[in-house]
Design a protein around this motif. Structure first.
Motif: not given
Lengths: 113, 115
Positions: B16-24, B90-94, B104-111
């Motif tokens: 029920g809570k909101d979350v924010e995940l960041r990618c640089d 959750y994986l981010c790639a640029s 695509q270069y992937f980040g380490p992810g947010t579990r």
């Protein structure tokens, strides 16, 4: 986007050559074939990309037949550190999909001593 | 050089809570992607940003998911009213176009774990 089919898992032994085949029967004219490698708890890593015939780099070779409906990733003389999941992807890097790639389930390669 | 970074590396939240995940992303990369990966599963595409074009949101699983990319660089993926089925990495790639390659270069992810 073209759908890909590849084996769920494969086993090999150190020093052997491993070939992983991917089927992509509805590949489009402008699609390229790309393979990624993923170790546990890490993001995927680009291995190789090709359009037709054969591409080779320092890590692997990619064989693509003339009809392009399949491709084979070849890993020479695998070691234990090659144990990972390998993904085959098909997509158009210059199309309006802009390089968006769809990952399938991948092939889990297990290399044994 | 610096690769793709993501924060936090782990996030535990209550249902029920909101979350924010960041990618640089990598500096200069014009394209940015978000994927998620459930345990033992392949990657699921969520959303894609390319330059100043409108994002491709076709992979977002529900309207609880949204993402923005500020200044063509940092991106935030927001999940509102989290559910247990949102638990995943959750994986981010640029990427940037070099010739005909969108590697695509992937980040380490947010579990993310939703309890």
């Amino acid at each position: 986007l073209a759908k890909t089919t590849q084996p769920i898992s494969m086993d090999s032994y150190e020093g052997q050559e491993v070939n992983i085949t991917c089927s992509h029967n509805n590949i489009a004219t402008n699609d390229y074939i790309t393979w990624y490698q993923q170790f546990p708890s890490q993001g995927p890593r680009f291995i190789i990309q090709g359009y037709k015939t054969k591409v080779t780099n320092e890590v692997a070779s990619l064989f693509i037949p003339a009809d392009r409906k399949s491709s084979t990733l070849s890993l020479p003389r695998v070691s234990l550190s090659d144990t990972a999941v390998y993904y085959c992807l098909v997509g158009d890097p210059l199309g309006n999909q802009g390089g968006k790639l769809i990952f399938g389930q991948g092939t889990e390669l297990s290399v044994k001593p | 050089g610096a690769g793709v970074s993501q924060s936090p590396s782990n996030k535990v939240t209550e249902k029920g809570k909101d979350v924010e995940l960041r990618c640089d992303p990598i500096s200069g990369h014009t394209a940015l992607y978000w994927y998620r990966q459930s345990l033992g599963q392949g990657l699921e595409f969520l959303i894609y940003f390319q330059g100043n074009s409108a994002p491709d949101k076709s992979g977002l699983p529900s309207d609880r998911f949204s993402a923005e990319r500020t200044g063509g660089s940092v991106s935030t993926l927001t999940i509102q009213r989290t559910q247990q089925e949102d638990s995943a990495v959750y994986l981010c790639a640029s990427s940037i176009l070099r010739g005909l390659s969108y590697e695509q270069y992937f980040g380490p992810g947010t579990r993310l774990t939703v309890t």
